[in-house]
Write an enzyme that holds these catalytic residues in place. Structure first.
Site, PDB file in Angstrom:
ATOM      1  CB  CYS A   1      -0.983  -0.025   1.153  1.00 35.44           C
ATOM      2  SG  CYS A   1      -2.360   1.141   0.894  1.00 35.44           S
TER       3      CYS A   1
ATOM      4  CG  HIS B   1      -4.260  -2.674   2.898  1.00 41.04           C
ATOM      5  ND1 HIS B   1      -3.128  -2.693   3.682  1.00 41.04           N
ATOM      6  CD2 HIS B   1      -4.541  -1.368   2.685  1.00 41.04           C
ATOM      7  CE1 HIS B   1      -2.737  -1.459   3.943  1.00 41.04           C
ATOM      8  NE2 HIS B   1      -3.568  -0.635   3.346  1.00 41.04           N
TER       9      HIS B   1
ATOM     10  CD  GLU C   1      -2.203  -6.196   4.550  1.00 36.90           C
ATOM     11  OE1 GLU C   1      -2.243  -5.017   4.954  1.00 36.90           O
ATOM     12  OE2 GLU C   1      -2.046  -6.481   3.344  1.00 36.90           O
TER      13      GLU C   1
END
Length: 324
Positions: A142, A235, A237
């Site tokens: 990011c 993102h 994750e």
């Protein structure tokens, strides 16, 4: 995959409840294998949440992963306790003489600032320079992806008219590249940012290979130096409820925020968020560990890894007919 962490790391108990094999230092020393050493430079404000998310993402191969959490010393964290940082984190000076198989540099909520205005920018650039000789492959997430694109290639970020927020559809490009092996032709991934690096500028950089992009959200995944640098604009994750937490936070602050796109069932914030990106997120980290870390890093971490595409394809028996 066994994840090696300190035995009292708070995330450990949660991972074990999820049946993720977590190993402490005592058990790890009795394993007759060399673990994969991964450093995570955690720039996110809620560090414990990010620890859990990334450890979960790294838990899907049979490799043993030894994780070292790193903090910057030029910034004082306000949302994580000092005791937690002192116990579970090291500073760059503590690892400067070490080598790592891989490194992850997280995003940070500083995207509206110019890069040079960020209080730890100089330290971050020192770490980025250090990775060139001491880390086999580095993932930039990011804001860190934007910072890496700026530092390495001079690409400027631009402020968006409104926050890129929610789940967006992406298409896979360059399917023969092992990093996107097993990806569907199109897939969803989370974005949460106010800035962007225009695709037309990214395509001008001959060193960059774009692997996945979105008509609406722009870049999701690119790499350079045959995988030594990997840039992830979103993102992957994130947990199921992370975007919901950000949405509720911004609402409570009276900030202009739209419902995260493609996230809630029936686009109703009263409904449970739909988890529709986890499989590709796991695939991304598994491919990274397998093809760009484990299979190209020397056993003793002392030689120069071979990142030529011919060598990667040879070692992994890649076949053009596999990619259909």
């Amino acid at each position: 995959m066994p994840i090696k962490v300190q035995s009292n790391l708070p995330a450990r108990e949660i991972l074990e409840r999820e049946n993720i094999f977590v190993m402490d230092e005592n058990r790890a020393v009795h394993q007759d294998i060399r673990p994969i050493h991964i450093a995570i430079l955690n720039l996110m404000p809620l560090k414990e949440d990010t620890e859990l998310q990334l450890l979960r993402s790294l838990s899907n191969t049979p490799l043993q992963v030894d994780v070292t959490f790193v903090k910057v010393k030029s910034h004082e964290a306000k949302n994580t306790s000092t005791s937690h940082l002192n116990e579970f984190y090291v500073e760059f000076d503590d690892i400067r003489e070490r080598r790592f198989d891989g490194m992850i540099i997280t995003g940070a909520p500083v995207e509206m600032m110019e890069f040079e205005e960020v209080d730890y920018w100089e330290e971050l650039t020192q770490i980025i320079d250090w990775t060139e000789k001491n880390v086999t492959s580095t993932i930039y997430l990011c804001w860190a992806a934007q910072a890496g694109l700026y530092y390495h290639y001079g690409l400027q970020k631009k402020v968006l008219d409104k926050k890129m927020f929610g789940l967006f559809w992406h298409r896979v490009l360059n399917r023969k590249v092992p990093l996107v092996r097993g990806f569907d032709d199109i897939f969803l991934a989370p974005h949460s940012r106010h800035t962007d690096v225009p695709m037309e500028e990214i395509r001008k950089v001959k060193e960059l290979t774009v692997l996945a992009e979105s008509d609406e959200a722009g870049l999701f995944l690119a790499m350079a130096d045959n995988g030594r640098k990997i840039f992830v604009m979103g993102h992957p994750e994130y947990d199921r409820v992370t975007l919901d937490g950000e949405y509720q936070r911004d609402l409570s602050k009276g900030l202009p925020i739209e419902i995260p796109k493609n996230y809630y069932a029936e686009d109703n914030p009263e409904n449970k968020p739909l988890l529709r990106w986890r499989s590709h997120a796991n695939n991304l980290y598994t491919n990274w560990l397998n093809y760009y870390v484990y299979q190209v890093t020397p056993y003793d971490l002392m030689g120069a890894p071979d990142f030529t595409q011919d060598q990667i394809e040879k070692e992994n028996l890649l076949d053009s007919q596999y990619y259909i």
